[in-house]
Design an enzyme around this catalytic site. Structure first.
Site, short mmCIF file in Angstrom:
data_model
loop_
_atom_site.label_atom_id
_atom_site.label_comp_id
_atom_site.label_asym_id
_atom_site.label_seq_id
_atom_site.Cartn_x
_atom_site.Cartn_y
_atom_site.Cartn_z
N HIS A 1 33.40 39.68 42.69
CA HIS A 1 33.97 38.33 42.68
C HIS A 1 35.27 38.25 43.46
O HIS A 1 35.71 37.16 43.83
CB HIS A 1 34.20 37.86 41.24
CG HIS A 1 32.94 37.57 40.50
ND1 HIS A 1 32.26 38.53 39.78
CD2 HIS A 1 32.21 36.44 40.38
CE1 HIS A 1 31.18 37.99 39.25
NE2 HIS A 1 31.12 36.73 39.60
N GLY A 2 35.92 39.39 43.70
CA GLY A 2 37.15 39.36 44.47
C GLY A 2 37.96 40.62 44.22
O GLY A 2 37.77 41.30 43.21
#
Lengths: 472, 93
Positions: free
Chosen positions: A328-329
């Site tokens: 997701h990051g």
């Protein structure tokens, strides 16, 4: 271009008739080319230069597919797959993690008193890169495993990876499930119009009303400065975020599945009432199903799955979820979010929680649902907060019951209650709605859709916020 | 992560127990819904056309959308939609 906008409506009103006209006249190649052209137009609407990146990803996976066919049965085949996966992940890693890596390195060197000129770059994260990269990997791995019998022509690989309904935020369509659909043109005599229209309308409602109102009026404010609010506001902001992210993300999936259905293509389901889960494993069978099954089949099982004994199973669960979190990051908060889920899944397995859930009495099931929902909500705090400092502020704020509520209104409370209530509707609600739809004459369906869109427009107000998962 | 194998790719079919139709039912449904939006929410169309990037063609589009919106205001449906929007907006906010 995002789904519930006039731009997309006009785009679809042009693409749909052209695609069907070509399918009906059996101009199959032209039909595919028209949809590929539309998909690239759809993607280039954000940034035309990034369309070349999308094509680069397609070309890489197409070439790898051809090489897998040619080297099948030799040791080179596996090497081709490994190289192609590394190249795919390098592409994703460069765009997603280069900035974070250089910043972290810079901080480390400063701390050690060894400052250097590092190659900082302004990198735009291409929208949807995680999704089309995962689909590319799905193509080569499915081919290698034999789930796909042979590599496909460039036009099919382009169609599969670039098809606009799933291009920027999923669902992650699997090569083995989708590519066989491209062997014949879609039939105009067998179109799931009811399914498509119901899912599109339901998605637009969830996004434009539920997700947007909760985001703007409660979640964004509370998470922006948790110190300004008391425990009740913060607690309901977390519940609201749980509903918002579900309504936002599942709305995108619903609209994507609906649009694909109106074009004659099938995607698998992506959400199945996740907040009614009785165990965390059950939650992951219901939430973002296309990602969780992707992680299971292409990461958890290749890591060894549950084949190497209990300890290795826990390790694999933890590793899979941590990597899923970092997907997701590049941020500690995502890593912690993944580790919390992985740790809880391992714990659940270790103590055998939910193994006999089919025999549980109703009160115990209700308790389990509450427990899992609150655990998921706790994890969402890490997911949503800007950084770890905000997380601690949120957690500290839960202890302050002296402040009056300033954010929560009856309308927002009703939206949260609605978002939770839809988790517990009968599992065949979609089929029941489809039966109702078929009882109505076409003109009545048209009027009903028109009225619904007008009411949504009247309630929802101006503009459409981007979907949460665009940033991943 | 689910360790069971009930999510094999392509097995979660939303189409189960759903009834397919012929494509021809779609155009009239979309035409009616679209007509209702154009008539009642002409303001949305006018606003969208004003936000288009400047060009000669888009100027004509904006003029046509503006003319259409004025006509709908004169005839009444646009006013009715604005009244609905105001009523719901006041009720909710």
């Amino acid at each position: 271009m995002i789904f519930p906008t006039l731009n997309f409506l006009l785009f679809f009103l042009v693409v749909c008739p052209i695609a069907w006209a070509l399918a009906i006249t059996r101009a199959h190649t032209l039909h595919k080319l028209a949809i590929i052209g539309a998909s690239y137009f759809f993607y280039a609407f954000w940034n035309w230069k990034l369309a070349f990146l999308l094509f680069g990803s397609v070309a890489l996976n197409f070439a790898a597919g051809r090489l897998i066919d040619r080297t099948r049965g030799t040791p080179w085949c596996k090497r081709v797959v490994i190289l192609a996966v590394i190249l795919n992940l390098s592409l994703l890693g460069f765009f997603k993690y280069y900035g974070w890596f250089i910043e972290s390195l810079d901080e480390l060197l400063r701390a050690l008193g060894m400052e250097r000129e590092l190659p900082f770059l302004e990198i735009v994260l291409p929208v949807g890169i995680s999704f089309f990269t995962f689909q590319g990997i799905s193509y080569i791995v499915d081919l290698y495993r034999g789930d796909l019998d042979r590599s496909r022509p460039l036009i099919d690989v382009m169609f599969f990876i670039s098809f606009f309904p799933h291009l920027v935020a999923g669902p992650i369509v699997r090569a083995a499930a989708f590519l066989p659909q491209l062997e014949t043109p879609p039939s105009p005599n067998r179109v799931f119009v009811g399914l498509g229209l119901i899912l599109i309308m339901w998605g637009v409602f969830k996004k434009a009303i539920v997700a947007n109102y909760l985001a703007v009026s409660l979640v964004d404010k509370a998470f922006f400065d948790p110190t300004a609010y008391g425990a009740v506001d913060l607690l309901f902001a977390v519940y609201a975020y749980a509903v918002q992210i579900y309504c936002d993300f599942s709305a995108y999936s619903d609209i994507a599945i609906g649009v694909a259905a109106l074009l004659g293509y099938r995607f698998q389901r992506n959400f199945n009432q996740p907040y009614r889960a009785e165990t965390l494993a059950d939650f992951w069978r219901r939430w973002h199903m296309s990602l969780s099954s992707w992680l299971r089949d292409y990461l958890y099982i290749p890591l060894g799955g549950n084949r190497g004994g209990e300890l290795k199973t826990y390790r694999n669960l933890l590793l899979t979820m941590v990597l899923g979190g970092i997907w997701h990051g590049a941020a500690w908060k995502f890593l912690i979010w993944g580790a919390l889920h992985g740790g809880f899944l391992a714990l659940e397995r270790a103590i055998g929680f939910g193994r006999d859930s089919a025999r549980w009495p109703t009160w115990r099931r209700a308790l389990a649902v509450l427990l899992i929902f609150h655990f998921v909500c706790f994890c969402w705090i890490f997911f949503r907060a800007e950084n770890l400092a905000r997380v601690w502020e949120m957690l500290a704020g839960f202890g302050d019951w002296s402040r009056p509520t300033t954010l929560l209104t009856p309308f927002l409370l009703a939206l949260i209650a609605f978002g939770m209530a839809i988790q517990f509707t009968p599992p065949d609600t979609l089929q029941r709605t489809d039966r109702l739809y078929h009882r109505l004459p076409n003109w009545a369906v048209g009027v009903l859709i028109g009225v619904s869109l007008l009411v949504i427009e009247a309630i929802g107000g101006d503009g459409a916020a981007p979907f949460i998962y665009f940033q991943f | 992560m689910s360790t069971t194998d009930d999510l094999a790719p392509g097995t979660i079919e939303l189409e189960t127990d759903m009834r397919p139709q012929r494509l021809w039912v779609l155009p009239p449904i979309m035409a009616i819904a679209l007509a209702m939006l154009l008539v009642f929410n002409s303001q949305g169309l006018a606003k969208w056309s004003r936000d288009l990037p400047p060009s000669t063609f888009n100027l004509h589009v904006a003029d046509a959308a503006g003319w259409w919106h004025e006509l709908m205001v004169k005839l009444g449906p646009a006013k009715a939609f604005e009244a609905l929007r105001d009523a719901i907006g006041v009720e909710l906010k």
